[in-house]
Structures are given as C-alpha cells and as structure tokens.
Enzyme design. Structure first.
Site, mmCIF file in Angstrom:
data_model
loop_
_atom_site.group_PDB
_atom_site.id
_atom_site.type_symbol
_atom_site.label_atom_id
_atom_site.label_comp_id
_atom_site.label_asym_id
_atom_site.label_seq_id
_atom_site.Cartn_x
_atom_site.Cartn_y
_atom_site.Cartn_z
ATOM 1 N N HIS A 143 0.829 -1.208 0.000
ATOM 2 C CA HIS A 143 0.000 0.000 0.000
ATOM 3 C C HIS A 143 0.864 1.259 0.000
ATOM 4 C CE1 HIS A 143 0.936 0.518 4.244
ATOM 5 N NE2 HIS A 143 0.288 -0.577 4.606
ATOM 6 N N CYS A 151 2.809 -4.980 6.580
ATOM 7 C CA CYS A 151 2.600 -4.699 5.154
ATOM 8 C C CYS A 151 3.872 -4.140 4.522
ATOM 9 C CB CYS A 151 1.449 -3.711 4.972
ATOM 10 S SG CYS A 151 -0.160 -4.354 5.493
#
Length: 338
Positions: A143, A151
């Site tokens: 992201h 992430c």
C-alpha cells in the site's frame, strides 16, 4: 418500478465510481504516466501485457516485471520501498508484525481502490501452503504511505504508479499477477551471508521458484506439497497435490526444470566458495526496514517531513527502528546476478 430501478442503478454507479465517500477521488483511475508508457513501448511492452511483482525486504525495493513482445518477462521498473515491518523470515502469526514472504496471486478482487493508505492490493496471505501450515494473519497489503504493521509500504506516489500498471494488466485479461515476496535478492552472496539463519531451508525453497524464473523469464506455476512450495515451468503446469502437506507427485524429466537445477548447483558452489572468507550476518531484531533514500530524509529532516513527502497525514511507523535497520549496509546485488 422504473423510478426504483433508476435509483438503484444510480447508487450502484456512484459506488463503483467511488462517490459514496465525500473525500474520495479518482486516484484508482489515474492513467499510467506517459513517461512509463514510453519506457514500456521501448521495451516491447504494452499497458495490457501481464506483469509480475517482486518484493525484497533487505534491499527495501519493489520490482515490476512485464511480458514483452518475445513472450518473456523483463524488468520494467524498480521502486524504493518506504517501510516494511518485522524481520527477515516468513509471517506465521497474527500480530507478529511480520511482512510475509512467499509466492502469492493477486486477483482483481484483491485490488483496493479505497485503502486508508491511499491505494493497495492484498497479497492474499495466508496462501494455500501457509493455511495448511497453520499460519495466521489477514489484510497483508502492498500500500501507500510509510507505515507498516506487517505490510509493504510504497509511498502514495509509488503505489499510485504500481497500482495503475497492475490495473491495466488485469483489465487486459491477466486473471491474476504473481507476487514473489523475498527476504533479499536471491544471489549467492546473500545466501552466503545468511547461511546460518534458521530460515535458510525455507529460503532455499523460495529460490527454486526464482531460479526457474531466471532460466525461463516466465513466472513459474506454483503449487504446494510436502509442506513446501512446488514450482513447475509456467508454460507447463505440473500436477498439483490435493493436500499441501501430502507427498509431492513424481516429477517427469523436463529440460527447463533441469536447467534451473543446474543453475542452483552452480550457485551452491559459489555460496560454498564465498562462505570461506565471508562472515555471516547476525542482525539483532529491530523492526523492519526502509530504503536508503527515505532513511536519508528521515535522518536529515525528521519523521514529519518524510510523512509529508510520502504519506500525507499518516505518520511514519517507528522511525527510530527504521533508522536502526540492521540491513541498511547490505550489499546490493544487480538483478542480472540472479
């Protein structure tokens, strides 16, 4: 009745267009930048051609590979990664802050145009093998922004470009694109440095997949058996085991697979030679890493400046840990060395 149907269709269109949220924009529809399209054309690629993505923790980089007119994949562009969390090694438990390592398939349904971190795509963790091994976790993304709790964060500008390239490939007919999430560039030098790491058997299994890609320049077909990944040439998918923990089916002789094995044998010889004089890396656990270019901004101007350049209003996660990244001095091997 017609009025209700019209209202329904209007609402559906609004949702698809992202009008349901007052602060939503069309970021997910922004075209591929003209300069990148020119680079594609120069390499014999079109926006609709399939892609493959590689993530490297140690180097904090993301690569986009794309199929060209020869039918093989070539490197399109390398992007610096702003933040990843955890340490080198696979993700096993919910809440361990580990960014996952493995092979994943990103379908259109895993693309997230409304991510709180600008734009995102879900890796699909846990995959079939990870589920069979009892690994847990969810919503592991690539992201925007510069914050991570498992992430891979690319900055808003970085994910905008990667997202657009992926979107066009999926729209062009690619059912899913492969993501290879790796601890480091799979070179003999890096394997020699990390030879004493307890994750080495897992990493050698990952290298089987990257070696097959190196000799074919086509993403390998990925399945699981015997509690590990099984890779076969992407153009010739092999038989899949129904149970990822069951014994692997017998592999028939294949010249492409044999070429990958030959590469692995040569690499093992180089690793053994390097191990004679090269010390191992035994980095203490900190919390993930950050590309050197972003680390310089963080060191020079502080987390607020870095966030303003990469993330908008979202703060940089654990900036002190990013500066203490034990892998920041790792030698960067060229892509061709794989």
């Amino acid at each position: 009745m017609n009025l209700l149907r019209t209202a329904f269709l209007f609402c559906l269109a609004a949702l698809v267009a992202g009008c349901a949220g007052g602060d939503y924009d069309d970021r997910a529809s922004v075209p591929i930048p003209p300069k990148l399209k020119q680079e594609m054309a120069a390499k014999g690629m079109s926006p609709a051609d399939p892609i493959m993505v590689r993530l490297y923790k140690q180097e904090s980089e993301l690569e986009v590979w794309k199929r060209n007119s020869s039918g093989r994949y070539a490197l399109l562009k390398t992007y610096p990664m702003c933040r990843w969390s955890g340490r080198l090694g696979p993700k096993m438990r919910e809440g361990d802050r580990q960014a996952p390592e493995g092979f994943y398939a990103v379908t259109p349904g895993l693309m997230n145009p409304r991510s709180q971190f600008y734009l995102a795509f879900n890796l699909g963790y846990p995959n079939q093998l990870e589920s069979a091994l009892g690994y847990s976790g969810s919503a592991l993304m690539v992201h925007g922004a510069c914050t991570s709790a498992g992430c891979y964060a690319m900055t808003n500008d970085g994910i905008a470009e990667v997202y657009a390239v992926a979107r066009e490939a999926l729209a062009g007919g690619q059912e899913s694109f492969q993501v290879q999430a790796l601890p480091f560039r799979m070179t003999p030098a890096n394997f020699a440095k990390h030879r004493d790491d307890p994750n080495m058997p897992f990493w050698r299994n990952l290298k089987e997949g990257t070696d097959l890609f190196a000799v074919t320049r086509v993403p390998p077909h990925v399945s699981a058996c015997g509690g590990r990944y099984r890779f076969t040439p992407g153009t010739q998918p092999g038989e899949e085991a129904a149970d990822p923990l069951a014994a692997c089916p017998v592999s028939l002789p294949d010249p492409v697979a044999e070429a990958a094995v030959s590469k692995r044998v040569r690499d093992d010889q180089t690793i053994a030679q390097l191990a004679v004089s090269q010390p191992t890396v035994s980095a203490a656990y900190v919390d993930g890493g950050m590309h050197q270019s972003f680390r310089e901004i963080l060191r020079r101007s502080g987390p607020q400046k870095l966030a303003a350049l990469t993330s908008g209003k979202i703060e940089v996660s654990r900036p002190d840990a990013a500066l203490a990244d034990p892998y920041k001095g790792a030698e960067m091997a060229e892509v061709g060395a794989e």
